[in-house]
Motif scaffolding. Structure first.
Motif, PDB file in Angstrom:
ATOM      1  N   SER A   1      40.529  55.904  24.168  1.00 50.37           N
ATOM      2  CA  SER A   1      41.174  55.988  25.555  1.00 50.37           C
ATOM      3  C   SER A   1      39.904  56.004  26.572  1.00 50.37           C
ATOM      4  O   SER A   1      39.977  55.457  27.637  1.00 50.37           O
ATOM      5  N   GLN A   2      38.596  56.743  26.231  1.00 49.23           N
ATOM      6  CA  GLN A   2      37.464  56.622  27.025  1.00 49.23           C
ATOM      7  C   GLN A   2      36.994  55.242  27.005  1.00 49.23           C
ATOM      8  O   GLN A   2      36.686  54.837  28.153  1.00 49.23           O
ATOM      9  N   VAL A   3      36.899  54.595  26.034  1.00 49.66           N
ATOM     10  CA  VAL A   3      36.355  53.069  26.019  1.00 49.66           C
ATOM     11  C   VAL A   3      37.323  52.510  26.945  1.00 49.66           C
ATOM     12  O   VAL A   3      36.858  51.499  27.558  1.00 49.66           O
ATOM     13  N   TRP A   4      38.494  52.413  26.567  1.00 48.07           N
ATOM     14  CA  TRP A   4      39.638  51.762  27.372  1.00 48.07           C
ATOM     15  C   TRP A   4      39.647  51.783  28.765  1.00 48.07           C
ATOM     16  O   TRP A   4      39.418  50.840  29.545  1.00 48.07           O
ATOM     17  N   GLN A   5      39.391  52.962  29.130  1.00 50.38           N
ATOM     18  CA  GLN A   5      39.323  53.193  30.618  1.00 50.38           C
ATOM     19  C   GLN A   5      38.256  52.478  31.246  1.00 50.38           C
ATOM     20  O   GLN A   5      38.287  51.789  32.411  1.00 50.38           O
ATOM     21  N   GLN A   6      37.028  52.499  30.849  1.00 50.39           N
ATOM     22  CA  GLN A   6      35.710  51.675  31.037  1.00 50.39           C
ATOM     23  C   GLN A   6      35.832  50.269  31.256  1.00 50.39           C
ATOM     24  O   GLN A   6      35.287  49.452  31.913  1.00 50.39           O
ATOM     25  N   LEU A   7      36.188  49.813  30.071  1.00 50.03           N
ATOM     26  CA  LEU A   7      36.570  48.247  29.836  1.00 50.03           C
ATOM     27  C   LEU A   7      37.472  47.586  30.619  1.00 50.03           C
ATOM     28  O   LEU A   7      37.117  46.568  30.961  1.00 50.03           O
ATOM     29  N   THR A   8      38.376  48.017  31.006  1.00 51.10           N
ATOM     30  CA  THR A   8      39.156  47.737  31.886  1.00 51.10           C
ATOM     31  C   THR A   8      38.897  47.855  33.455  1.00 51.10           C
ATOM     32  O   THR A   8      39.723  47.213  34.468  1.00 51.10           O
ATOM     33  N   ASP A   9      37.839  48.129  33.847  1.00 51.91           N
ATOM     34  CA  ASP A   9      37.028  48.419  35.189  1.00 51.91           C
ATOM     35  C   ASP A   9      36.171  47.072  35.094  1.00 51.91           C
ATOM     36  O   ASP A   9      35.083  47.041  34.854  1.00 51.91           O
ATOM     37  N   TYR A  10      36.681  45.774  35.223  1.00 48.16           N
ATOM     38  CA  TYR A  10      36.306  44.518  34.942  1.00 48.16           C
ATOM     39  C   TYR A  10      34.910  44.404  35.949  1.00 48.16           C
ATOM     40  O   TYR A  10      34.028  43.519  35.585  1.00 48.16           O
ATOM     41  N   PRO A  11      35.076  44.780  37.258  1.00 44.84           N
ATOM     42  CA  PRO A  11      33.659  44.527  38.047  1.00 44.84           C
ATOM     43  C   PRO A  11      32.414  45.335  37.458  1.00 44.84           C
ATOM     44  O   PRO A  11      31.401  44.678  37.567  1.00 44.84           O
ATOM     45  N   ARG A  12      32.883  46.162  36.464  1.00 42.06           N
ATOM     46  CA  ARG A  12      31.596  46.992  35.891  1.00 42.06           C
ATOM     47  C   ARG A  12      30.955  46.214  34.724  1.00 42.06           C
ATOM     48  O   ARG A  12      29.939  46.364  34.477  1.00 42.06           O
ATOM     49  N   TRP A  13      31.590  45.034  34.384  1.00 40.44           N
ATOM     50  CA  TRP A  13      31.137  44.019  33.343  1.00 40.44           C
ATOM     51  C   TRP A  13      29.896  43.514  33.510  1.00 40.44           C
ATOM     52  O   TRP A  13      28.886  43.431  32.626  1.00 40.44           O
ATOM     53  N   VAL A  14      29.229  43.500  34.900  1.00 41.49           N
ATOM     54  CA  VAL A  14      27.885  42.969  35.038  1.00 41.49           C
ATOM     55  C   VAL A  14      26.928  44.015  34.514  1.00 41.49           C
ATOM     56  O   VAL A  14      25.814  43.557  34.486  1.00 41.49           O
ATOM     57  N   GLN A  15      27.221  45.085  34.291  1.00 38.77           N
ATOM     58  CA  GLN A  15      26.365  46.348  33.642  1.00 38.77           C
ATOM     59  C   GLN A  15      26.280  46.166  32.303  1.00 38.77           C
ATOM     60  O   GLN A  15      25.158  46.516  31.600  1.00 38.77           O
ATOM     61  N   TYR A  16      27.389  45.574  31.747  1.00 38.53           N
ATOM     62  CA  TYR A  16      27.371  45.338  30.140  1.00 38.53           C
ATOM     63  C   TYR A  16      26.737  44.196  29.703  1.00 38.53           C
ATOM     64  O   TYR A  16      26.044  44.156  28.739  1.00 38.53           O
ATOM     65  N   PHE A  17      26.801  43.080  30.402  1.00 39.55           N
ATOM     66  CA  PHE A  17      26.089  41.668  30.148  1.00 39.55           C
ATOM     67  C   PHE A  17      25.332  41.237  31.167  1.00 39.55           C
ATOM     68  O   PHE A  17      25.492  41.083  32.318  1.00 39.55           O
ATOM     69  N   PRO A  18      23.870  41.242  30.902  1.00 39.39           N
ATOM     70  CA  PRO A  18      23.058  41.095  31.569  1.00 39.39           C
ATOM     71  C   PRO A  18      22.920  39.808  32.470  1.00 39.39           C
ATOM     72  O   PRO A  18      22.365  39.776  33.490  1.00 39.39           O
ATOM     73  N   ASP A  19      23.345  38.779  31.817  1.00 38.96           N
ATOM     74  CA  ASP A  19      23.434  37.399  32.461  1.00 38.96           C
ATOM     75  C   ASP A  19      24.829  37.274  33.320  1.00 38.96           C
ATOM     76  O   ASP A  19      24.816  36.401  34.304  1.00 38.96           O
ATOM     77  N   LEU A  20      25.401  38.206  33.489  1.00 39.48           N
ATOM     78  CA  LEU A  20      26.805  38.059  34.153  1.00 39.48           C
ATOM     79  C   LEU A  20      26.382  38.774  35.594  1.00 39.48           C
ATOM     80  O   LEU A  20      26.019  39.945  35.622  1.00 39.48           O
ATOM     81  N   THR A  21      26.560  37.970  36.716  1.00 40.12           N
ATOM     82  CA  THR A  21      26.197  38.286  37.820  1.00 40.12           C
ATOM     83  C   THR A  21      27.265  38.794  38.822  1.00 40.12           C
ATOM     84  O   THR A  21      27.232  39.253  39.918  1.00 40.12           O
ATOM     85  N   LYS A  22      28.605  38.221  38.555  1.00 41.44           N
ATOM     86  CA  LYS A  22      29.729  38.634  39.207  1.00 41.44           C
ATOM     87  C   LYS A  22      30.967  38.601  38.224  1.00 41.44           C
ATOM     88  O   LYS A  22      31.104  37.753  37.336  1.00 41.44           O
ATOM     89  N   SER A  23      31.672  39.682  38.445  1.00 43.61           N
ATOM     90  CA  SER A  23      33.007  40.184  37.722  1.00 43.61           C
ATOM     91  C   SER A  23      34.029  40.612  38.860  1.00 43.61           C
ATOM     92  O   SER A  23      33.869  41.985  39.069  1.00 43.61           O
ATOM     93  N   GLU A  24      34.849  39.744  39.204  1.00 46.38           N
ATOM     94  CA  GLU A  24      35.781  40.305  40.284  1.00 46.38           C
ATOM     95  C   GLU A  24      37.363  40.147  39.859  1.00 46.38           C
ATOM     96  O   GLU A  24      37.478  39.063  39.330  1.00 46.38           O
TER      97      GLU A  24
END
Length: 185
Positions: A56-79
């Motif tokens: 449940s903790q992982v799910w909550q963070q992964l479905t915060d899609y704008p935050r994906w720029v923190q997970y993948f260094p090459d990703l510059t925008k996630s909207e």
């Protein structure tokens, strides 16, 4: 079966018999990876990692899609473009190869199976095709995260080159994702 063992039903559901004998490596932090050809110019990769967090903790963070720029260094925008049963995302990534910088963009349809799986399908973008599945399973006191990606770039690069790039870069991206999810420096 101990709380940390990967059951046959877990791996059968994910079509990953190659991880069964490597569960202790997973628990110790190894990123397990399998690459395959997808098309003549594309690649497919499945990566698995253990997270010492409740699903449940992982799910909550992964479905915060704008935050994906923190997970993948090459990703510059996630909207997030639209919410609902099927979400729409817009993502931009930038990658430098030797003296060449490539920027890709993708519009994705996202379907969530609450607490279990996120499916990504390309609507349009700078790929010929793109699909990904992020799967979460309980494993001991934590979560087994499996990320499966199939992609074909719109420029003709031999499949083996794409597979090698995925094999080299995805483990680093997954370690970064784990670092951010677990708030480890």
């Amino acid at each position: 079966m101990s709380a940390y063992q990967i059951s046959d039903s877990m791996i059968t559901g994910l079509n990953m018999p190659w991880i069964k004998d490597k569960q202790s490596s997973l628990i110790q932090g190894e990123i397990l990876l399998q690459t395959q050809s997808h098309t003549a110019w594309g690649g497919s990769v499945t990566a698995c990692m253990y997270l010492p967090l409740l699903r449940s903790q992982v799910w909550q963070q992964l479905t915060d899609y704008p935050r994906w720029v923190q997970y993948f260094p090459d990703l510059t925008k996630s909207e997030v473009l639209s919410k609902g049963e099927v979400k729409r995302l817009y993502q931009v990534a930038q990658k430098t190869f030797l003296f060449f910088t490539a920027q890709v963009e993708i519009y994705l349809e996202v379907v969530e199976l609450l607490g279990q799986q996120i499916q990504f399908r390309m609507q349009k973008g700078t790929f010929l095709d793109f699909a990904a599945i992020l799967d979460l399973k309980d494993l001991g006191n934590g979560t087994l995260l499996t990320y499966q990606v199939k992609a074909t770039p719109n420029i003709p690069i031999p499949s083996i080159v794409i597979q090698q790039a995925m094999h080299f870069e995805l483990p680093a991206n997954m370690r970064k994702m784990r670092q951010v999810l677990c708030k480890v420096k």
